[in-house]
Design a protein around this motif. Structure first.
Motif, PDB file in Angstrom:
ATOM      1  N   GLU A 251       0.824  -1.208   0.000  1.00  0.00           N
ATOM      2  CA  GLU A 251       0.000   0.000   0.000  1.00  0.00           C
ATOM      3  C   GLU A 251       0.862   1.263   0.000  1.00  0.00           C
ATOM      4  O   GLU A 251       0.551   2.246  -0.675  1.00  0.00           O
ATOM      5  CB  GLU A 251      -0.921   0.032   1.227  1.00  0.00           C
ATOM      6  CG  GLU A 251      -1.799  -1.200   1.372  1.00  0.00           C
ATOM      7  CD  GLU A 251      -1.183  -2.248   2.295  1.00  0.00           C
ATOM      8  OE1 GLU A 251      -1.839  -2.632   3.275  1.00  0.00           O
ATOM      9  OE2 GLU A 251      -0.028  -2.653   2.033  1.00  0.00           O
ATOM     10  N   ASP A 252       1.951   1.258   0.781  1.00  0.00           N
ATOM     11  CA  ASP A 252       2.827   2.427   0.848  1.00  0.00           C
ATOM     12  C   ASP A 252       3.600   2.612  -0.458  1.00  0.00           C
ATOM     13  O   ASP A 252       3.826   3.738  -0.918  1.00  0.00           O
ATOM     14  CB  ASP A 252       3.796   2.298   2.023  1.00  0.00           C
ATOM     15  CG  ASP A 252       3.080   2.317   3.370  1.00  0.00           C
ATOM     16  OD1 ASP A 252       1.855   2.598   3.398  1.00  0.00           O
ATOM     17  OD2 ASP A 252       3.723   2.040   4.394  1.00  0.00           O
ATOM     18  N   TYR A 255       1.190   4.102  -2.905  1.00  0.00           N
ATOM     19  CA  TYR A 255       1.006   5.536  -2.651  1.00  0.00           C
ATOM     20  C   TYR A 255       2.125   6.346  -3.301  1.00  0.00           C
ATOM     21  O   TYR A 255       1.878   7.349  -3.980  1.00  0.00           O
ATOM     22  CB  TYR A 255       0.956   5.802  -1.146  1.00  0.00           C
ATOM     23  CG  TYR A 255       0.766   7.258  -0.792  1.00  0.00           C
ATOM     24  CD1 TYR A 255      -0.507   7.825  -0.770  1.00  0.00           C
ATOM     25  CD2 TYR A 255       1.855   8.073  -0.494  1.00  0.00           C
ATOM     26  CE1 TYR A 255      -0.697   9.161  -0.467  1.00  0.00           C
ATOM     27  CE2 TYR A 255       1.681   9.423  -0.199  1.00  0.00           C
ATOM     28  CZ  TYR A 255       0.407   9.959  -0.176  1.00  0.00           C
ATOM     29  OH  TYR A 255       0.232  11.291   0.117  1.00  0.00           O
ATOM     30  N   SER A 258       1.875   5.978  -7.330  1.00  0.00           N
ATOM     31  CA  SER A 258       0.709   6.622  -7.936  1.00  0.00           C
ATOM     32  C   SER A 258       0.807   8.137  -7.851  1.00  0.00           C
ATOM     33  O   SER A 258       0.427   8.851  -8.794  1.00  0.00           O
ATOM     34  CB  SER A 258      -0.586   6.127  -7.276  1.00  0.00           C
ATOM     35  OG  SER A 258      -0.604   6.432  -5.894  1.00  0.00           O
ATOM     36  N   HIS A 259       1.334   8.661  -6.736  1.00  0.00           N
ATOM     37  CA  HIS A 259       1.451  10.105  -6.590  1.00  0.00           C
ATOM     38  C   HIS A 259       2.640  10.680  -7.361  1.00  0.00           C
ATOM     39  O   HIS A 259       2.736  11.893  -7.552  1.00  0.00           O
ATOM     40  CB  HIS A 259       1.530  10.484  -5.106  1.00  0.00           C
ATOM     41  CG  HIS A 259       0.197  10.461  -4.427  1.00  0.00           C
ATOM     42  ND1 HIS A 259      -0.451   9.275  -4.120  1.00  0.00           N
ATOM     43  CD2 HIS A 259      -0.632  11.458  -4.033  1.00  0.00           C
ATOM     44  CE1 HIS A 259      -1.614   9.553  -3.548  1.00  0.00           C
ATOM     45  NE2 HIS A 259      -1.746  10.865  -3.491  1.00  0.00           N
ATOM     46  N   LEU A 268      -7.308   0.774  -5.914  1.00  0.00           N
ATOM     47  CA  LEU A 268      -7.067   1.183  -4.535  1.00  0.00           C
ATOM     48  C   LEU A 268      -8.083   0.597  -3.553  1.00  0.00           C
ATOM     49  O   LEU A 268      -7.707   0.068  -2.505  1.00  0.00           O
ATOM     50  CB  LEU A 268      -7.068   2.709  -4.425  1.00  0.00           C
ATOM     51  CG  LEU A 268      -6.947   3.282  -3.010  1.00  0.00           C
ATOM     52  CD1 LEU A 268      -5.686   2.792  -2.325  1.00  0.00           C
ATOM     53  CD2 LEU A 268      -7.009   4.808  -3.048  1.00  0.00           C
ATOM     54  N   TYR A 290      -0.009   4.106   4.989  1.00  0.00           N
ATOM     55  CA  TYR A 290      -1.065   4.583   4.098  1.00  0.00           C
ATOM     56  C   TYR A 290      -2.405   3.937   4.446  1.00  0.00           C
ATOM     57  O   TYR A 290      -3.431   4.617   4.538  1.00  0.00           O
ATOM     58  CB  TYR A 290      -0.691   4.299   2.645  1.00  0.00           C
ATOM     59  CG  TYR A 290      -1.722   4.779   1.647  1.00  0.00           C
ATOM     60  CD1 TYR A 290      -2.352   6.005   1.793  1.00  0.00           C
ATOM     61  CD2 TYR A 290      -2.052   4.007   0.529  1.00  0.00           C
ATOM     62  CE1 TYR A 290      -3.291   6.456   0.870  1.00  0.00           C
ATOM     63  CE2 TYR A 290      -2.976   4.453  -0.396  1.00  0.00           C
ATOM     64  CZ  TYR A 290      -3.595   5.671  -0.221  1.00  0.00           C
ATOM     65  OH  TYR A 290      -4.518   6.112  -1.126  1.00  0.00           O
ATOM     66  N   THR A 291      -2.409   2.641   4.667  1.00  0.00           N
ATOM     67  CA  THR A 291      -3.657   1.955   4.986  1.00  0.00           C
ATOM     68  C   THR A 291      -4.279   2.506   6.262  1.00  0.00           C
ATOM     69  O   THR A 291      -5.482   2.777   6.320  1.00  0.00           O
ATOM     70  CB  THR A 291      -3.416   0.441   5.141  1.00  0.00           C
ATOM     71  OG1 THR A 291      -3.015  -0.094   3.883  1.00  0.00           O
ATOM     72  CG2 THR A 291      -4.677  -0.278   5.600  1.00  0.00           C
ATOM     73  N   TYR A 294      -5.633   5.932   5.608  1.00  0.00           N
ATOM     74  CA  TYR A 294      -6.779   5.808   4.718  1.00  0.00           C
ATOM     75  C   TYR A 294      -8.024   5.384   5.496  1.00  0.00           C
ATOM     76  O   TYR A 294      -9.095   5.962   5.334  1.00  0.00           O
ATOM     77  CB  TYR A 294      -6.463   4.787   3.627  1.00  0.00           C
ATOM     78  CG  TYR A 294      -7.561   4.501   2.641  1.00  0.00           C
ATOM     79  CD1 TYR A 294      -7.696   5.253   1.473  1.00  0.00           C
ATOM     80  CD2 TYR A 294      -8.461   3.465   2.865  1.00  0.00           C
ATOM     81  CE1 TYR A 294      -8.698   4.982   0.559  1.00  0.00           C
ATOM     82  CE2 TYR A 294      -9.492   3.185   1.952  1.00  0.00           C
ATOM     83  CZ  TYR A 294      -9.588   3.943   0.801  1.00  0.00           C
ATOM     84  OH  TYR A 294     -10.587   3.676  -0.103  1.00  0.00           O
TER      85      TYR A 294
END
Length: 300
Positions: A251-252, A255, A258-259, A268, A290-291, A294
């Motif tokens: 997930e990190d 992030y 994607s950014h 996602l 990130y999770t 989120y």
């Protein structure tokens, strides 16, 4: 069109293998199905080793047989010896992985032989893989530091990586095993390797022991690396043990990529669902920053 970065999900093998809890075959199958649903296409699903030594990886061949065999999926098995390779071959696996290290001490502690001896053991696997048109991915641990002998010279890393490539590995994943590296040191390793090999055959595998994994991946991206291993929810290593060396969370990594404008093919919402499901099964909080952020924002 955005540039694509390949994520190799290693949670079902490298992650679960280092978790204290042993999941059932059905739980592992559901975990991998969640990963596939989230858009992950390259997944190391298990390891063909003795269940006596690694109970978390028991019946990996049976697990593989129950997974979807789609043309767009690259599902692999770790095969440390020819017996493991034959097990993978019997269930129709099209990619296997072998592992060694850039540290003599690490190899001796883990597989009781020298680096050269570990490579010799792979020669039989390489020959058989070529005969059966099976791809072989190589892992090299301790590319910056070794827990037993300290700093590793970049040229030693190059030597091992080059040998694996010359033997027939189509891709070699460089593992920053104990998470002590900083971007400047990672840069030196990549520069040494890229002087000998194309970036297309190299991958990065970073651990987050000291919170440096994302910074080291960013540095790797700057050097042209476009393949990275990661583990959903940061599986691998015990979160309660001092100095636990868990994998970077998928997930990190997502992030960051994607950014920065890279394409990953990941959905996602489905990735978050997969992360929550495996964390619930293991009965612990995700190690992904990130999770957790989120989920908090969704609940606010």
């Amino acid at each position: 069109m955005s540039e694509f970065v390949k994520i190799v999900e290693v949670g079902p093998r490298d992650g679960l293998q280092n978790e204290k809890q042993t999941l059932t075959l059905e739980q592992r199958l559901n975990f991998i199905t969640d990963l596939i649903d989230a858009g992950l296409k390259s997944i190391e699903v298990g390891s063909c080793v003795s269940a006596k030594w690694v109970p978390q990886m028991a019946q990996s061949d049976e697990l593989f047989k129950q997974l979807p065999q789609r043309a767009d999926l690259n599902l692999s098995l770790l095969t440390p010896n020819i017996k493991g390779f034959e097990t993978a071959l019997a269930v129709g696996c099209k990619e296997v992985a072998v592992f060694t290290a850039a540290s003599e001490s690490f190899v001796r502690k883990n597989i009781n032989c020298s680096i050269d001896e570990s490579l010799e053991k792979f020669s039989e696997i390489m020959q058989a893989a070529k005969q059966h048109n099976i791809r072989v991915r190589g892992y090299v641990s301790c590319i910056v530091d070794c827990p037993y002998e300290g700093a590793i010279e970049p040229q030693q890393v190059v030597k091992v990586v080059k040998q694996l490539y010359d033997m027939g590995c189509y891709e070699i994943s460089l593992g920053e095993t104990i998470g002590t590296a900083t971007p400047d040191r990672v840069q030196k390793v990549w520069q040494a390797c890229l002087a000998e090999l194309d970036s297309k055959v190299l991958a990065g595998h970073f651990h987050n022991t000291y919170g440096m994994a994302i910074a080291n991946i960013y540095q790797s991206l700057q050097q042209g690396i476009r393949v990275f291993d990661s583990s959903l929810a940061g599986l691998g290593g015990c979160p309660y043990a001092k100095g636990a060396s868990g994998n970077i969370a998928t997930e990190d990594l997502f992030y960051l990529l994607s950014h920065m404008g890279f394409e990953t093919g990941i959905d996602l919402d489905k990735l978050m669902t997969a992360s929550q499901n495996i964390s619930q099964i293991l009965g612990r909080k995700s190690l992904s920053n990130y999770t957790n952020s989120y989920l908090q924002s969704r609940c606010a």
